[in-house]
Design a protein around this motif. Structure first.
Motif, mmCIF file in Angstrom:
data_model
loop_
_atom_site.group_PDB
_atom_site.id
_atom_site.type_symbol
_atom_site.label_atom_id
_atom_site.label_comp_id
_atom_site.label_asym_id
_atom_site.label_seq_id
_atom_site.Cartn_x
_atom_site.Cartn_y
_atom_site.Cartn_z
ATOM 1 N N GLY A 10 0.808 -1.261 -0.055
ATOM 2 C CA GLY A 10 -0.021 -0.147 -0.002
ATOM 3 C C GLY A 10 0.763 1.502 -0.077
ATOM 4 O O GLY A 10 1.987 1.135 -0.184
ATOM 5 N N PHE A 11 0.253 2.355 0.008
ATOM 6 C CA PHE A 11 0.961 3.751 0.196
ATOM 7 C C PHE A 11 2.058 3.815 1.220
ATOM 8 O O PHE A 11 3.075 3.852 0.680
ATOM 9 N N ILE A 32 3.769 -9.074 3.763
ATOM 10 C CA ILE A 32 2.729 -9.764 3.962
ATOM 11 C C ILE A 32 1.650 -8.833 3.214
ATOM 12 O O ILE A 32 1.388 -7.946 4.005
ATOM 13 N N ASP A 33 0.741 -9.068 2.155
ATOM 14 C CA ASP A 33 -0.218 -8.171 1.714
ATOM 15 C C ASP A 33 -1.152 -8.959 0.940
ATOM 16 O O ASP A 33 -0.701 -9.826 0.177
ATOM 17 N N GLY A 39 -3.232 -2.251 -3.101
ATOM 18 C CA GLY A 39 -1.921 -2.779 -3.032
ATOM 19 C C GLY A 39 -1.268 -2.913 -4.500
ATOM 20 O O GLY A 39 -1.917 -3.714 -5.187
ATOM 21 N N ASN A 40 -0.262 -2.552 -4.775
ATOM 22 C CA ASN A 40 0.373 -2.311 -6.052
ATOM 23 C C ASN A 40 1.704 -2.972 -6.135
ATOM 24 O O ASN A 40 2.478 -2.332 -5.526
ATOM 25 N N HIS A 80 2.707 -2.868 11.492
ATOM 26 C CA HIS A 80 1.250 -3.541 10.828
ATOM 27 C C HIS A 80 0.663 -2.355 10.214
ATOM 28 O O HIS A 80 -0.123 -1.475 10.903
ATOM 29 N N PHE A 81 0.757 -2.241 8.983
ATOM 30 C CA PHE A 81 0.134 -1.328 8.278
ATOM 31 C C PHE A 81 -1.263 -1.753 7.480
ATOM 32 O O PHE A 81 -2.175 -0.719 7.326
ATOM 33 N N ALA A 82 -1.133 -3.017 7.394
ATOM 34 C CA ALA A 82 -2.644 -3.633 6.652
ATOM 35 C C ALA A 82 -3.812 -3.156 6.982
ATOM 36 O O ALA A 82 -4.134 -3.302 8.335
ATOM 37 N N ALA A 83 -4.580 -2.343 6.196
ATOM 38 C CA ALA A 83 -5.805 -1.904 6.555
ATOM 39 C C ALA A 83 -6.774 -1.461 5.373
ATOM 40 O O ALA A 83 -6.124 -1.432 4.193
#
Ligand code: NAD
Ligand code: DAU
Length: 351
Positions: A10-11, A32-33, A39-40, A80-83
């Protein structure tokens, strides 16, 4: 040190990895994404050449998959960024936000609790100033401000913050939390204000400003946020929260005008032509009036401060979007076009 980064495509996560991986060859990074629309893989370009970096497609909302990652990679730290991160989307699909932001955080905390006994380790939770709700015309959020979230997005982030603190108090999981203000910079998906306005201005499309454009946000260049996360991760106190902000409060209309000036300058076009694209559209329901961050704790304890002003950061951001046309083409999928249509058609006009 073995750092598990979630949501690194992500960004903010990708900017974090682009800074941290080359600078710390002795640290292993696993990203992990789930690779949602936000997500790019192109945001991770160049990282594959580093031997201390790897990627796995994982949904943090699936507990068994999170557990497998802990078994296989044995992280000593989690960032922990994933959101799900976009407020407007949370008005349309709140359940997705609860699934990822609440359940996903819970699964990671559970894995930390089970795998980290007696080890020196840290769970760094990347959170937002939106958990504090809205400010009036004066004052700023401190780490002691009351939680008062307005949107399904901010409510899900507030719930995740509470879980992080609960796992620290109840189970002793070593945690740190940062609550940051609005970021802008390279690799940001153009559903958010700054990249949407840059790309629309370049394409001579309407610039849709919610309400009267009087809402205020505290803008921070993404690299400054990433440096703050790194400093807190390495030197912050366990169990503590640190507010992070740019001290750069602006009304939305002033942000949009600054973007018009910046794009006009970068493309040598008349600013009036771009400002004429500004279109006021119906407001976001539950729209928080003002955010401002009191970042004195992180400044005092960890000597962090932003390096970019809004002016210098915006120039870098506009240049990045002008130079990275392949990245922009890659996100212009049918799903992106459908979202733009849904969000702005609901508002009656601009796209
Ligand atoms: P983003 O939407 O750009 O990226 C989110 C990433 O998480 C994407 O790569 C996406 O594929 C991934 N993801 C989503 N659901 C997932 C799942 N179930 N499993 C695994 N990966 C998943 O978000 P961002 O702007 O980079 O924000 C990152 C974090 O920082 C978020 O937690 C957000 O709340 C927080 N934050 C953002 C800002 C901001 O201004 N953007 C400010 C403060 C805090
Ligand atoms: O404050 C931190 C938060 O900042 C993060 O937690 C969120 O993940 C991030 O998305 C951001 O939330 P905002 O809602 O503030 O960001 P957004 O870019 O969506 O909007 C910024 C402001 O601009 C907000 O007041 C709404 C307004 N806006 C937004 C869009 C997309 C418009 O006026 N027009 C638009 O088209």
């Amino acid at each position: 040190m073995r750092i598990l980064v979630t949501g690194g495509a992500g960004f903010i996560g990708s900017n974090f990895l682009q800074l941290a991986v080359p600078a710390h060859p002795q640290i292993e990074f696993l990203n992990i994404d789930k690779l949602t629309y936000a997500g790019n893989p192109l945001s991770l370009a160049g990282l594959e050449q580093y031997r201390n970096y790897s990627f796995a497609r994982v949904d943090v909302a699936v507990a068994e998959d999170v557990e497998r990652v802990f078994k296989d990679f044995a992280p000593t730290a989690v960032v922990h960024f994933a959101a799900e991160s976009h407020v407007d989307r949370s008005l349309h699909e709140p359940d997705t936000f609860v699934r990822t932001n609440v359940n996903g955080t819970l699964h990671l905390l559970e894995a930390c609790r089970r795998y980290w006994r007696g080890q020196e380790s840290v769970f760094h939770h990347v959170s937002t100033d939106e958990v504090y709700g809205s400010l009036g015309p004066a004052g700023a959020f401190t780490e002691e401000s009351r939680y008062d979230p307005s949107s399904p997005y901010s409510a899900s982030k507030a719930a995740s913050d509470h879980l992080v603190r609960a796992y620290h108090r109840t189970f002793g999981v070593p945690v740190k939390i940062t609550n940051c203000s609005n970021n802008y910079g390279p690799r940001q998906f153009p559903e958010k204000l700054v990249p949407l306005m840059i790309l629309n201005a370049l394409a001579r499309k309407p610039l849709p400003v919610y309400g009267e454009g009087a809402n205020v946000r505290d803008w921070l260049y993404v690299d400054d946020h990433c440096r703050a996360i790194w400093i807190v991760l390495r030197e912050g106190r366990v169990g503590e929260t640190y507010n992070v902000g740019g001290g750069s409060e602006l009304r939305n209309i002033d942000v949009v005008r600054a973007i018009c000036r910046g794009v006009a300058q970068a493309t040598q076009s008349p600013v009036e032509e771009l400002e004429a694209l500004i279109t006021f559209v119906p407001d976001r329901p539950g729209h928080d009036l003002r955010y401002a961050i009191d970042a004195s704790k992180i400044r005092r304890e960890l000597a962090w401060q932003p390096l970019e002003s809004f002016e210098t950061g915006l120039r870098k951001t506009i240049d990045w979007y002008l130079q990275n046309t392949a990245w922009i083409d890659s996100i212009r999928t049918g799903a992106y076009l459908q979202w733009i249509q849904r969000n702005y058609d609901d508002r009656g006009r601009a796209q």
